[in-house]
Design an enzyme around this catalytic site. Structure first.
Site, PDB file in Angstrom:
ATOM      1  N   ARG A 196       9.686   0.505  -6.007  1.00  0.00           N
ATOM      2  CA  ARG A 196      10.441   0.970  -4.839  1.00  0.00           C
ATOM      3  C   ARG A 196      11.956   0.787  -4.953  1.00  0.00           C
ATOM      4  NH1 ARG A 196      10.038  -0.476  -0.219  1.00  0.00           N
ATOM      5  NH2 ARG A 196      10.030   1.595   0.674  1.00  0.00           N
ATOM      6  N   GLY A 248       4.109   6.704   9.546  1.00  0.00           N
ATOM      7  CA  GLY A 248       5.565   6.757   9.448  1.00  0.00           C
ATOM      8  C   GLY A 248       6.333   5.648  10.120  1.00  0.00           C
ATOM      9  N   CYS A 255      12.929  -1.792 -20.310  1.00  0.00           N
ATOM     10  CA  CYS A 255      14.131  -1.303 -20.986  1.00  0.00           C
ATOM     11  C   CYS A 255      14.735  -0.101 -20.286  1.00  0.00           C
ATOM     12  CB  CYS A 255      13.804  -1.005 -22.436  1.00  0.00           C
ATOM     13  SG  CYS A 255      13.476  -2.547 -23.292  1.00  0.00           S
ATOM     14  N   TYR A 277      13.769   4.352  -4.675  1.00  0.00           N
ATOM     15  CA  TYR A 277      14.302   4.607  -3.321  1.00  0.00           C
ATOM     16  C   TYR A 277      15.456   3.677  -2.969  1.00  0.00           C
ATOM     17  CZ  TYR A 277       9.378   6.120  -3.019  1.00  0.00           C
ATOM     18  OH  TYR A 277       8.142   6.660  -3.253  1.00  0.00           O
ATOM     19  N   PRO A 325      -1.261   5.254  10.018  1.00  0.00           N
ATOM     20  CA  PRO A 325      -0.258   4.275   9.581  1.00  0.00           C
ATOM     21  C   PRO A 325      -0.632   3.660   8.232  1.00  0.00           C
ATOM     22  CG  PRO A 325      -1.706   3.270  11.195  1.00  0.00           C
ATOM     23  CD  PRO A 325      -2.139   4.715  11.073  1.00  0.00           C
ATOM     24  N   GLY A 326       0.335   3.503   7.376  1.00  0.00           N
ATOM     25  CA  GLY A 326       0.103   2.840   6.100  1.00  0.00           C
ATOM     26  C   GLY A 326       0.973   1.595   6.026  1.00  0.00           C
ATOM     27  N   ARG A 327       2.277   1.841   5.894  1.00  0.00           N
ATOM     28  CA  ARG A 327       3.232   0.738   5.728  1.00  0.00           C
ATOM     29  C   ARG A 327       3.156  -0.272   6.869  1.00  0.00           C
ATOM     30  NH1 ARG A 327       8.012   1.726   2.839  1.00  0.00           N
ATOM     31  NH2 ARG A 327       7.696   3.936   3.267  1.00  0.00           N
ATOM     32  N   TYR A 365       2.736   0.456  -0.831  1.00  0.00           N
ATOM     33  CA  TYR A 365       3.419   1.191  -1.901  1.00  0.00           C
ATOM     34  C   TYR A 365       3.944   0.248  -2.984  1.00  0.00           C
ATOM     35  CZ  TYR A 365       3.101   4.534   1.897  1.00  0.00           C
ATOM     36  OH  TYR A 365       2.620   5.316   2.912  1.00  0.00           O
TER      37      TYR A 365
END
Ligand code: LLP
Length: 422
Positions: free
Chosen positions: A313, A239, A344, A317, A275-277, A373
């Protein structure tokens, strides 16, 4: 810090000119930096020293086998949410003993797969899941290690759609339910109840909500221990946000770790993180070429060859990605553009009114902070080729996922017999 920098006016990834990759592989293409991946892992892991923590990279952020293998070589674990992600982590060289299996919708088949693989921990998110897992363990004659995922009712995260810790989110069980569930799991001969897990959201830019969630977990562990119920581990999720250039900087891993060390001071317990991001976000960019510039009274539209199917993204978001030209224009005045893709849909708009150096057809740009992501959320919408991925290491690079062409797509499809000519 990352390893994407201008050298002599040309944007490079480590020792490779990004324009060389764009020319050789074509665009759009994702490019990742080994040095940045490794650096982020080291910075995160060492921030907790002398505490030895398990850093389980969230595979959902970037599932490419080359990225996972790069992190596995450093000793990283993997946080996974499907049998596919477990399989990817294993094939990349992450030992099962460092794999965490999370997620609200694990099927009985996936649970069995994880138990057979002997993963480090299964994070259970409901009573129903606990029952399925217990039966599955009994059938297999195994005793999997589990944690209960707690929903601490704390809101956090860069966007509503990526906030997971509020009571109305689908994730985890309430504190009271979790205590009851853990007690039950502890008494279950088929399960090895090891700990509690929490993950409250993504792109979190304040430490307070994380601290509140972690304090809740500590309180729960102490309460259970006071009742003679062992709790060996806490999984504190992922996070931590990354800088996207237009927002105030998120806390550094050092500040985050200092908060964690403060919260768990004096408690003898193993800690894990997902942790990812923070690891992959700034380790990757998406390269794209300008197809054309569409003049309009208001301001020109820059039409790129990357679309929302390659980087979704911004569309879902309203996410901001810095856009940099691969060739730095010499002191040219900035120009305002809307930047769009070829899909389109109006949603296929990366940004509006963005000040960029003047760009024309054929020019190359990079979407920054696209390593997390990005490629994992790409699709073939509009019958477009699935975007390829390249990994750079020093002055070398290799294609680590080739472009998935229309032929590849069509090979999976079938025209039914009644529609085929006799
Ligand atoms: N652990 C669990 C249980 C998670 O659900 C997630 C992310 C992570 C770890 C990793 O979180 P991170 O450190 O990367 O923030 N697609 C969205 C992000 C979705 C995050 C979902 N869960 C985006 O593009 O912003």
């Amino acid at each position: 810090m990352n390893h994407f920098e201008y050298r002599d006016g040309v944007l490079c990834c480590e020792g490779v000119r990004l324009s060389d990759i764009a020319e050789a592989v074509g665009t759009p293409v994702y490019v990742y930096s080994t040095a940045t991946l490794e650096r982020h892992y080291d910075v995160f892991k060492s921030a907790f020293a002398p505490r030895d923590v398990l850093v389980a990279f969230a595979v959902k952020a970037n599932a490419n086998i080359a990225v996972l293998a790069t992190l596995a070589r450093k000793g990283a674990g993997a946080d996974t949410v499907s049998a596919g992600e477990i399989e990817r982590a294993l094939r990349a060289g992450v030992p099962a003993s460092r794999i965490i299996f999370s997620g609200v919708g694990k099927t009985a088949g996936e649970l069995a797969f994880a138990v057979k693989a002997g993963v480090h921990q299964i994070n259970v998110e409901s009573i129903a899941e606990l029952e399925t897992l217990s039966q599955c363990a009994a059938t297999l004659g195994a005793r999997p290690a589990i944690a209960i995922r707690v929903n601490p009712d704390v809101g956090a995260g860069g966007h509503d759609k990526i906030s997971t810790g509020r009571s109305d989110a689908k994730f985890g069980v309430s504190v009271d339910q979790a205590l009851a569930l853990y007690t039950r799991a502890h008494a279950d001969p088929n399960l090895a109840a090891k700990g509690l897990a929490v993950h409250i959201g993504s792109q979190i830019r304040q430490l307070d909500p994380l601290e509140a969630a972690f304090r809740t977990l500590r309180g729960m562990a102490e309460q259970l221990r006071a009742q003679g119920i062992s709790v060996e581990r806490l999984d504190l999720g992922g996070g931590l946000g990354v800088p996207y250039f237009h927002e105030p900087d998120p806390p550094t891993p050092t500040a985050y770790a200092a908060m964690v060390n403060r919260v768990f001071d004096g408690l003898d317990i193993a800690l894990a993180f997902e942790p990812g991001r923070m690891i992959a976000g700034n380790a990757g960019v998406l390269l794209s070429r300008v197809i054309r510039v569409q003049e309009r009274a208001e301001r020109p539209i820059l039409v790129l060859d990357a679309g929302m199917n390659d980087l979704i993204r911004p569309a879902i978001y309203d996410a901001y990605h810095d856009i940099k030209p691969l060739s730095q224009a010499q002191s040219a005045p900035l120009q305002k553009y809307d930047v769009v893709g070829p899909i389109c849909e109006t949603g296929d708009t990366f940004t509006r009114n963005r000040a960029l150096p003047p760009l024309g057809p054929g020019d190359l740009v990079a979407f920054m902070t696209a390593g997390a992501y990005g490629a994992v959320m790409a699709s073939t919408y509009n019958a477009r080729a699935l975007v390829p991925e390249v990994l750079v290491a020093g002055d070398k690079y290799e294609i680590v996922r080739r472009r998935w062409t229309l032929e590849d797509q069509l090979a999976l499809e079938h025209k039914p017999s009644w529609l085929s000519a006799p």
